[in-house]
Structure formats: structure tokens, C-alpha cells
Design a protein around this motif. Structure first.
Motif, PDB file in Angstrom:
ATOM      1  N   GLU A  98       0.846  -1.191   0.255  1.00  0.00           N
ATOM      2  CA  GLU A  98      -0.041   0.241  -0.058  1.00  0.00           C
ATOM      3  C   GLU A  98       0.549   1.232   0.508  1.00  0.00           C
ATOM      4  O   GLU A  98       0.146   2.058  -0.883  1.00  0.00           O
ATOM      5  N   ASN A  99       1.776   1.152   0.825  1.00  0.00           N
ATOM      6  CA  ASN A  99       2.496   3.163   1.011  1.00  0.00           C
ATOM      7  C   ASN A  99       4.036   2.596   1.082  1.00  0.00           C
ATOM      8  O   ASN A  99       4.742   1.529   2.401  1.00  0.00           O
ATOM      9  N   THR A 100       4.425   3.088   0.390  1.00  0.00           N
ATOM     10  CA  THR A 100       5.659   3.196  -0.210  1.00  0.00           C
ATOM     11  C   THR A 100       6.873   4.089  -0.372  1.00  0.00           C
ATOM     12  O   THR A 100       6.222   4.740  -0.983  1.00  0.00           O
ATOM     13  N   THR A 102       9.283   6.629  -2.557  1.00  0.00           N
ATOM     14  CA  THR A 102      10.075   6.126  -3.715  1.00  0.00           C
ATOM     15  C   THR A 102      11.317   6.707  -3.229  1.00  0.00           C
ATOM     16  O   THR A 102      11.790   7.568  -2.526  1.00  0.00           O
ATOM     17  N   ILE A 117       2.739  12.695   3.548  1.00  0.00           N
ATOM     18  CA  ILE A 117       2.239  11.106   3.589  1.00  0.00           C
ATOM     19  C   ILE A 117       1.130  11.177   3.962  1.00  0.00           C
ATOM     20  O   ILE A 117       0.701  11.570   4.640  1.00  0.00           O
ATOM     21  N   GLU A 118       0.689  10.225   4.668  1.00  0.00           N
ATOM     22  CA  GLU A 118      -0.803   9.656   5.035  1.00  0.00           C
ATOM     23  C   GLU A 118       0.030   9.221   6.817  1.00  0.00           C
ATOM     24  O   GLU A 118       0.856   8.179   6.337  1.00  0.00           O
ATOM     25  N   GLN A 127      -5.883   7.773  10.927  1.00  0.00           N
ATOM     26  CA  GLN A 127      -4.529   7.651  10.087  1.00  0.00           C
ATOM     27  C   GLN A 127      -5.566   9.548   8.984  1.00  0.00           C
ATOM     28  O   GLN A 127      -6.180  10.237   9.086  1.00  0.00           O
ATOM     29  N   THR A 129      -2.988  13.047   6.972  1.00  0.00           N
ATOM     30  CA  THR A 129      -2.216  13.196   6.477  1.00  0.00           C
ATOM     31  C   THR A 129      -0.694  14.301   7.239  1.00  0.00           C
ATOM     32  O   THR A 129      -2.011  15.046   8.547  1.00  0.00           O
ATOM     33  N   LYS A 185       6.082  16.478  -2.127  1.00  0.00           N
ATOM     34  CA  LYS A 185       6.653  15.241  -2.492  1.00  0.00           C
ATOM     35  C   LYS A 185       8.537  15.811  -2.335  1.00  0.00           C
ATOM     36  O   LYS A 185       9.048  15.222  -1.563  1.00  0.00           O
ATOM     37  N   LYS A 249       3.098   5.175   6.879  1.00  0.00           N
ATOM     38  CA  LYS A 249       1.992   5.108   6.243  1.00  0.00           C
ATOM     39  C   LYS A 249       1.772   5.749   4.909  1.00  0.00           C
ATOM     40  O   LYS A 249       1.709   7.065   5.194  1.00  0.00           O
ATOM     41  N   ARG A 250       2.880   5.088   3.546  1.00  0.00           N
ATOM     42  CA  ARG A 250       1.551   6.251   2.412  1.00  0.00           C
ATOM     43  C   ARG A 250       0.878   6.038   1.952  1.00  0.00           C
ATOM     44  O   ARG A 250       0.461   5.037   1.326  1.00  0.00           O
TER      45      ARG A 250
END
Length: 250
Positions: A98-100, A102, A117-118, A127, A129, A185, A249-250
């Protein structure tokens, strides 16, 4: 009737590497296939990135694991940045479905910038942001990782308002949206802005901690001292927390 396409393990992993920003070069793919075909239960492949600030170098060690049923998974990667002072900055990033982060976001974090991120807020168990950046002032964890400094939603980081306040100029409306996404980002973004009744071309970095943009000329010389946005409660201003990387988590 159409038959279900057979799962292609190699193609899936190649697409994953491409999506995460590790590239799609011939050597990378050959190393991947060599690892998959080896008898080792675990294997690593190495790659580099040139998406760094001038004078910096970045390399990655991608860590794969095989299951008894024949599956091959990218479990994590080790990111290392060598800066222009020849100092090494590194962190281990987990990889999940789900979340990584980059590769580029990892570089942005290692270069000291923040990424949106989340986030799982341990106080509310919800959850949310948040903007995160490495806390280089704290010692690393036992796993050799940095703690994160987090700025939750109520800290008051609203990128669109920050961009408006900074008098950036956009030739097309969609450029503004793309700029906001890139800033969130953690990237260094090329921008145009008004200064002394002139249109200047330079670069911008989002600074969530101070709720502003850092503006630079084309040679990355700082040229502004934006004040934070007003109206933030004193309690919210200090709503920060350091948590281990497993909470990200992303």
C-alpha cells in the motif's frame, strides 16, 4: 471466455522497480533476473540515482526475499546519500503493497526536505495526512534509521495558501497544481516569482516547519525570508512528535 493471464513474477517486479523510481535499465533487470534464478532465499541488487542536488550522490541496495511457494518480494531498500562534504547519510525504507516511499522521496528526505504522507496518528489512532522529515538531531534507532519529525494537519501546513503568499507566477493553471504536488513530495521545484517588480526564475522548497517556501536563485542561493502564515494557535505550533519508521504509511 477469456482465460486469466498467468502471473508474470519478473514483469511484476520490473514494473514495481520502475514505479518506485529505481529505473528500468538493462543491468538492473539482468541483476534482478539473476537473483530470481539463483538458489539463494534472499538476494540484493544495487542501483544509483542522479536525482540529487549538485555535489551529492545516491545509491540504493534493494533487498528481496523468496517464499517457499516460489514468490519473490522486494521487502525493503537501503538508501545512502553521500553529500558534497563526503558525509554519509543513510536510512532503511520498508516496502509494502500500500505505502512506500519512492526513490526520489527517499533522496528528498536524506537531503533534509520533507514529504507529505498518510500518517497513523498515535494520539487519535486515526489515519491523517502529515508532513515528515528526518530528525538529524536525534540518534538513530537500533535498526540504523532516523526518527521522523512530523507536522500533523492541525499544525497548519496548507501548501496552496503558502504558494499564494509567495507570489509565484504560473504561465498555465495546471502548472500551479503540478508545483504544489512536487513541493509536497519534497522536491526542489523550478518556479517564477515577483521580486522588486521583476519576474525572477529560481527554485523553491516547501518548509512545513515554518509554513513557508524557501526561495532560491538558479544557483541555489537563498533570496527570501518569508514569514510563517499567521493564525496558528500556540498549542498547534508545537504539535510535533517523533515516531519510529514502522508508524509511517504512504
Amino acid at each position: 471466455m477469456e482465460t486469466k493471464k498467468e502471473f508474470d513474477q519478473v514483469e511484476y517486479l520490473k514494473n514495481q522497480l520502475k514505479y518506485l523510481g529505481f529505473g528500468e535499465g538493462e543491468k538492473l533487470y539482468k541483476d534482478l533476473e539473476k537473483g530470481i534464478n539463483s538458489k539463494n532465499q534472499q538476494f540484493e541488487i544495487k542501483t544509483t540515482s542522479d536525482k540529487v542536488l549538485s555535489g551529492n550522490k545516491a545509491d540504493f541496495t534493494l533487498k528481496f526475499n523468496k517464499t517457499d511457494s516460489g514468490g519473490v518480494f522486494l521487502n525493503s531498500y537501503h538508501a545512502r546519500l553521500m553529500n558534497e562534504k563526503n558525509e554519509e547519510i543513510s536510512h532503511n525504507f520498508p516496502v509494502n503493497r500500500e505505502n512506500t516511499f519512492t526513490a526520489k522521496e527517499a533522496i528528498n528526505l536524506l537531503e533534509g526536505r520533507s514529504v507529505k504522507i498518510e500518517f497513523h496518528n498515535p494520539k487519535s489512532d486515526q489515519q491523517e495526512t502529515a508532513f515528515v522529515q528526518f530528525n538529524f538531531d536525534e540518534p538513530k534507532t537500533e535498526k540504523g534509521n532516523y526518527l521522523f519529525q512530523n507536522f500533523y494537519k492541525n499544525y497548519g501546513v496548507e501548501t496552496d495558501k503558502i504558494v499564494e503568499k509567495s507570489n509565484l507566477i504560473f504561465d498555465k493553471p495546471e502548472y500551479k497544481e503540478n508545483t504544489i504536488k512536487s513541493l509536497e513530495k519534497g522536491s526542489v521545484v523550478k518556479v517564477k516569482f515577483n521580486m522588486n517588480d521583476q519576474v525572477i526564475e529560481g527554485k523553491a522548497i516547501l518548509d512545513p516547519q515554518n509554513r513557508n517556501l524557501k526561495l532560491y536563485d538558479s544557483d541555489m542561493n537563498r533570496i527570501n525570508t518569508n514569514k510563517p502564515l499567521e493564525g496558528i494557535n500556540h498549542e498547534d505550533k508545537h504539535e510535533k512528535a517523533n515516531v519510529r519508521e514502522q508508524s509511517i504509511k504512504r
